[in-house]
Design a protein around this motif. Structure first.
Motif, mmCIF file in Angstrom:
data_model
loop_
_atom_site.group_PDB
_atom_site.id
_atom_site.type_symbol
_atom_site.label_atom_id
_atom_site.label_comp_id
_atom_site.label_asym_id
_atom_site.label_seq_id
_atom_site.Cartn_x
_atom_site.Cartn_y
_atom_site.Cartn_z
ATOM 1 N N TRP A 98 1.159 11.802 -0.199
ATOM 2 C CA TRP A 98 1.810 11.596 -1.480
ATOM 3 C C TRP A 98 0.796 11.868 -2.585
ATOM 4 C CZ3 TRP A 98 6.856 10.913 -0.768
ATOM 5 C CH2 TRP A 98 7.278 10.413 0.456
ATOM 6 N N SER A 99 1.320 12.214 -3.756
ATOM 7 C CA SER A 99 0.409 12.471 -4.877
ATOM 8 C C SER A 99 1.060 12.061 -6.186
ATOM 9 C CB SER A 99 0.014 13.950 -4.924
ATOM 10 O OG SER A 99 1.140 14.745 -5.242
ATOM 11 N N PHE A 100 0.224 11.920 -7.190
ATOM 12 C CA PHE A 100 0.669 11.656 -8.554
ATOM 13 C C PHE A 100 -0.246 12.430 -9.483
ATOM 14 C CE2 PHE A 100 0.057 9.274 -12.521
ATOM 15 C CZ PHE A 100 1.345 9.331 -13.023
ATOM 16 N N ASP A 101 0.342 13.215 -10.388
ATOM 17 C CA ASP A 101 -0.431 13.980 -11.366
ATOM 18 C C ASP A 101 -1.480 14.853 -10.662
ATOM 19 O OD1 ASP A 101 -0.948 14.814 -13.936
ATOM 20 O OD2 ASP A 101 -2.355 13.185 -14.374
ATOM 21 N N ASN A 102 -1.095 15.449 -9.532
ATOM 22 C CA ASN A 102 -1.955 16.312 -8.703
ATOM 23 C C ASN A 102 -3.137 15.596 -8.066
ATOM 24 O OD1 ASN A 102 -0.439 18.691 -8.979
ATOM 25 N ND2 ASN A 102 -1.360 19.089 -10.978
ATOM 26 N N HIS A 103 -3.045 14.273 -7.919
ATOM 27 C CA HIS A 103 -4.086 13.503 -7.252
ATOM 28 C C HIS A 103 -3.491 12.889 -5.986
ATOM 29 C CE1 HIS A 103 -6.582 14.051 -10.742
ATOM 30 N NE2 HIS A 103 -5.671 13.490 -11.507
ATOM 31 N N ILE A 104 -4.091 13.181 -4.850
ATOM 32 C CA ILE A 104 -3.614 12.678 -3.556
ATOM 33 C C ILE A 104 -3.770 11.160 -3.496
ATOM 34 C CG2 ILE A 104 -4.127 12.666 -1.069
ATOM 35 C CD1 ILE A 104 -2.820 15.219 -1.811
ATOM 36 N N LEU A 105 -2.757 10.508 -2.940
ATOM 37 C CA LEU A 105 -2.814 9.063 -2.698
ATOM 38 C C LEU A 105 -3.315 8.853 -1.273
ATOM 39 C CD1 LEU A 105 -2.209 6.098 -3.459
ATOM 40 C CD2 LEU A 105 0.135 6.487 -2.643
ATOM 41 N N LEU A 106 -4.518 8.306 -1.169
ATOM 42 C CA LEU A 106 -5.077 7.970 0.137
ATOM 43 C C LEU A 106 -4.497 6.632 0.555
ATOM 44 C CD1 LEU A 106 -8.803 8.837 -0.629
ATOM 45 C CD2 LEU A 106 -7.120 10.282 0.537
ATOM 46 N N LEU A 107 -4.051 6.519 1.783
ATOM 47 C CA LEU A 107 -3.439 5.280 2.281
ATOM 48 C C LEU A 107 -4.059 4.873 3.603
ATOM 49 C CD1 LEU A 107 0.341 6.079 1.658
ATOM 50 C CD2 LEU A 107 -1.023 4.375 0.442
ATOM 51 N N ARG A 108 -4.134 3.573 3.811
ATOM 52 C CA ARG A 108 -4.494 3.060 5.128
ATOM 53 C C ARG A 108 -3.853 1.705 5.319
ATOM 54 N NH1 ARG A 108 -10.508 1.827 6.378
ATOM 55 N NH2 ARG A 108 -9.432 0.762 8.017
ATOM 56 N N ARG A 109 -3.612 1.377 6.569
ATOM 57 C CA ARG A 109 -2.983 0.095 6.897
ATOM 58 C C ARG A 109 -3.957 -1.042 6.679
ATOM 59 N NH1 ARG A 109 1.725 0.043 11.266
ATOM 60 N NH2 ARG A 109 2.006 -1.926 10.204
ATOM 61 N N TRP A 110 -3.393 -2.186 6.322
ATOM 62 C CA TRP A 110 -4.180 -3.404 6.180
ATOM 63 C C TRP A 110 -4.794 -3.754 7.525
ATOM 64 C CZ3 TRP A 110 -3.369 -7.882 8.967
ATOM 65 C CH2 TRP A 110 -4.133 -8.990 8.581
ATOM 66 N N GLU A 111 -6.009 -4.276 7.490
ATOM 67 C CA GLU A 111 -6.671 -4.799 8.684
ATOM 68 C C GLU A 111 -7.190 -6.183 8.359
ATOM 69 O OE1 GLU A 111 -9.788 -2.139 9.821
ATOM 70 O OE2 GLU A 111 -8.435 -0.433 9.979
ATOM 71 N N LYS A 112 -7.156 -7.081 9.328
ATOM 72 C CA LYS A 112 -7.623 -8.445 9.134
ATOM 73 C C LYS A 112 -9.079 -8.436 8.658
ATOM 74 C CE LYS A 112 -7.898 -12.858 11.488
ATOM 75 N NZ LYS A 112 -7.939 -13.517 12.785
ATOM 76 N N GLY A 113 -9.364 -9.210 7.619
ATOM 77 C CA GLY A 113 -10.712 -9.300 7.068
ATOM 78 C C GLY A 113 -11.005 -8.266 5.990
ATOM 79 N N MET A 114 -10.071 -7.356 5.725
ATOM 80 C CA MET A 114 -10.270 -6.308 4.734
ATOM 81 C C MET A 114 -10.381 -6.919 3.336
ATOM 82 S SD MET A 114 -7.734 -3.068 4.085
ATOM 83 C CE MET A 114 -8.134 -2.151 5.558
#
Length: 196
Positions: A98-114
């Protein structure tokens, strides 16, 4: 700055209470961890400031989850996406990037302790199109081999391989964000023929 203030600041010491441990109760821990499993942490891949309000509105509009989706700015350029159902979270992961204003949205799942300070984004999933291969190389096995040569294979769009019109096929691979994306590559068949 006032010298008297500096002298008083230098005399400050830690109290004995500051060495004590604070224990958090676990009354609702199971429920909290279950809810956290429905969280994605994101950051736009840019050094420029982002209009977060506009980005939130666009993502809400595109993802179409209404009030089921909670989007929260958690500091340091990080955004928390809290979903109501696992299927919603997986849909966002599987239909990106996904992106907004030509900037990629980096995503990752939540991990315990994050924490805000420990979140790292090292990879991004991208879809790669493979064009110009001979018909005998348009199959799942060849797709997996080609994808592995580009990055870590996440998914292969099999409909393109089995459809009535196959001009190209798509492979989703995870790429390191610090590695330039290849615009092309030479593919060698099992018999040694080269295509590219």
């Amino acid at each position: 700055m006032n010298l008297d203030f500096i002298e008083r600041l230098q005399r400050i010491t830690l109290t004995s209470e500051e060495g004590e441990v604070i224990t958090v109760r676990s009354d609702h821990r199971e429920k909290i961890l279950e809810e956290c499993n429905l969280i994605l942490i994101g950051r736009f891949f840019t050094a420029k400031p982002i209009n977060l309000c506009a980005a939130k509105n666009l993502l809400r509009s595109v993802w179409k989850f209404g009030q089921d989706l909670k989007i929260t700015d958690v500091g340091d350029g990080l955004i928390q996406f809290k979903f109501a159902m696992e299927s919603q979270l997986l849909w966002v992961i599987n239909n990106g990037p996904w992106s907004f204003d030509n900037h990629i949205l980096l995503l990752r799942r939540w991990e315990k302790g994050m924490t805000t300070f420990s979140v790292q984004f090292l990879h991004i999933p991208i879809w790669v199109q493979i064009w110009g291969l001979p018909f005998d190389l348009i199959n799942v096995e060849a797709s997996r081999d080609i994808g592995s040569g580009i990055g870590c294979v996440v998914d292969i769009y099999c409909k393109a391989i089995s459809s009535e019109q196959t001009y190209f096929f798509r492979i989703q691979v995870e790429m390191p964000i610090d590695k330039p994306i290849r615009r092309g590559a030479l593919v060698i068949s099992p018999e040694g023929d080269k295509y590219g």
